[in-house]
Design a protein around this motif. Structure first.
Motif, PDB file in Angstrom:
ATOM      1  N   MET A   1      58.245  62.049 106.238  1.00 54.66           N
ATOM      2  CA  MET A   1      59.636  62.222 106.666  1.00 54.66           C
ATOM      3  C   MET A   1      60.686  60.996 106.304  1.00 54.66           C
ATOM      4  N   GLU A   2      61.903  61.620 106.188  1.00 53.12           N
ATOM      5  CA  GLU A   2      62.891  60.731 105.620  1.00 53.12           C
ATOM      6  C   GLU A   2      63.499  59.748 106.821  1.00 53.12           C
ATOM      7  N   PRO A   3      63.904  58.522 106.728  1.00 55.62           N
ATOM      8  CA  PRO A   3      64.157  57.759 107.730  1.00 55.62           C
ATOM      9  C   PRO A   3      65.692  58.287 108.188  1.00 55.62           C
ATOM     10  N   ASP A   4      65.855  57.954 109.543  1.00 56.04           N
ATOM     11  CA  ASP A   4      67.217  58.263 109.930  1.00 56.04           C
ATOM     12  C   ASP A   4      68.436  58.057 109.062  1.00 56.04           C
ATOM     13  N   THR A   5      69.421  58.877 108.862  1.00 54.20           N
ATOM     14  CA  THR A   5      70.334  58.656 107.794  1.00 54.20           C
ATOM     15  C   THR A   5      71.697  58.313 108.161  1.00 54.20           C
ATOM     16  N   HIS A   6      71.952  57.712 109.463  1.00 53.66           N
ATOM     17  CA  HIS A   6      73.147  57.009 109.765  1.00 53.66           C
ATOM     18  C   HIS A   6      73.586  56.051 109.037  1.00 53.66           C
ATOM     19  N   SER A   7      72.940  55.370 108.296  1.00 53.44           N
ATOM     20  CA  SER A   7      73.108  54.367 107.169  1.00 53.44           C
ATOM     21  C   SER A   7      71.924  54.434 106.421  1.00 53.44           C
ATOM     22  N   SER A   8      72.329  53.500 105.299  1.00 58.51           N
ATOM     23  CA  SER A   8      71.328  53.416 104.383  1.00 58.51           C
ATOM     24  C   SER A   8      69.826  52.831 104.892  1.00 58.51           C
ATOM     25  N   LYS A   9      69.951  52.022 106.154  1.00 61.52           N
ATOM     26  CA  LYS A   9      68.562  51.680 106.614  1.00 61.52           C
ATOM     27  C   LYS A   9      68.817  51.642 108.297  1.00 61.52           C
ATOM     28  N   THR A  10      67.477  51.907 108.863  1.00 52.35           N
ATOM     29  CA  THR A  10      67.696  51.793 110.511  1.00 52.35           C
ATOM     30  C   THR A  10      66.728  50.918 110.919  1.00 52.35           C
TER      31      THR A  10
ATOM     32  N   SER B   1      73.732  42.874 108.392  1.00 47.38           N
ATOM     33  CA  SER B   1      72.901  43.161 106.938  1.00 47.38           C
ATOM     34  C   SER B   1      73.019  44.516 106.732  1.00 47.38           C
ATOM     35  N   GLY B   2      73.811  45.390 107.163  1.00 41.47           N
ATOM     36  CA  GLY B   2      73.967  46.575 106.907  1.00 41.47           C
ATOM     37  C   GLY B   2      72.769  47.520 107.489  1.00 41.47           C
ATOM     38  N   ILE B   3      72.227  47.163 108.581  1.00 42.32           N
ATOM     39  CA  ILE B   3      71.131  47.852 108.926  1.00 42.32           C
ATOM     40  C   ILE B   3      71.646  48.248 110.515  1.00 42.32           C
TER      41      ILE B   3
ATOM     42  N   PHE C   1      62.306  55.729 111.329  1.00 37.66           N
ATOM     43  CA  PHE C   1      63.066  54.628 111.166  1.00 37.66           C
ATOM     44  C   PHE C   1      62.586  53.552 109.910  1.00 37.66           C
ATOM     45  N   ASP C   2      63.429  52.767 109.466  1.00 35.23           N
ATOM     46  CA  ASP C   2      62.955  51.785 108.470  1.00 35.23           C
ATOM     47  C   ASP C   2      62.139  50.778 108.947  1.00 35.23           C
ATOM     48  N   GLN C   3      62.523  50.280 109.685  1.00 34.05           N
ATOM     49  CA  GLN C   3      62.123  48.963 110.577  1.00 34.05           C
ATOM     50  C   GLN C   3      61.745  49.332 112.062  1.00 34.05           C
TER      51      GLN C   3
ATOM     52  N   ALA D   1      57.699  53.327 109.899  1.00 35.00           N
ATOM     53  CA  ALA D   1      58.392  52.059 109.841  1.00 35.00           C
ATOM     54  C   ALA D   1      57.725  50.807 109.743  1.00 35.00           C
ATOM     55  N   ARG D   2      58.303  49.653 109.088  1.00 40.49           N
ATOM     56  CA  ARG D   2      57.816  48.518 108.947  1.00 40.49           C
ATOM     57  C   ARG D   2      57.799  47.856 110.295  1.00 40.49           C
ATOM     58  N   LEU D   3      56.758  47.554 110.824  1.00 39.48           N
ATOM     59  CA  LEU D   3      56.672  47.070 112.115  1.00 39.48           C
ATOM     60  C   LEU D   3      56.402  45.413 112.296  1.00 39.48           C
TER      61      LEU D   3
END
Length: 156
Positions: free
Chosen positions: A1-10, A37-39, A83-85, A108-110
């Motif tokens: 599954m793709e991460p949430d796309t509201h920004s480049s990282k979530t 940091s853009g997350i 999520f990414d993280q 996600a990275r936990l």
């Protein structure tokens, strides 16, 4: 599954019972660092934890999306969101259970943030893969802030 796309990282912040005072200030601190940091941070907490954040940030300078913890868990399980993280705040056994759940259901990275009077015992109970960030912080958030800054998860 793709991460949430509201920004480049979530990044999902999982907040449990706000029994330990440092949780709210560390959550706001982490939100600020992630955003700069853009997350995009997303808060998932129980009603009490979310209400404390709403009261602390009434004009929503830091808070963005805030949702119910059980709702976001269901979305991840149903593969509607990920999520990414993921940052799980832990000060008791329930926090460990949520972290173990996130480890099992999310890509996600936990990161687990372990704090409170019994943080050493809690660290020893975590056997699933994650990055542990721990400090004996109850009323003073600075030891946990320092431990977070050393890991700098927003740069990961």
């Amino acid at each position: 599954m793709e991460p949430d796309t509201h920004s480049s990282k979530t990044a999902l912040l999982v907040l449990g019972c706000p029994q330990v005072p440092v949780q709210t200030s560390i959550a706001l601190y982490l939100i600020s660092r992630l955003k700069s940091s853009g997350i995009t941070p997303i808060i998932a907490g129980n009603k009490a934890a979310n209400t404390l954040l709403f009261v602390a940030d009434p004009d929503r300078h830091y808070l963005g999306e805030v949702t119910d913890l059980d709702r976001v868990v269901a979305q991840i399980v149903e593969k509607k969101r990920d999520f990414d993280q993921c940052f799980v705040f832990i000060h008791n056994d329930a926090g460990i259970s949520y972290a173990a759940t996130m480890a099992a259901i999310s890509k996600a990275r936990l990161f687990v943030l372990i704090y409170g009077e019994h943080q050493e015992d809690l660290v020893g109970q975590i056997t699933f893969p994650c990055t542990k960030i721990a400090a004996k912080a109850v009323h003073n958030p600075l030891p946990l802030k320092k431990a977070i800054d050393e890991v700098a998860p927003w740069a990961a």
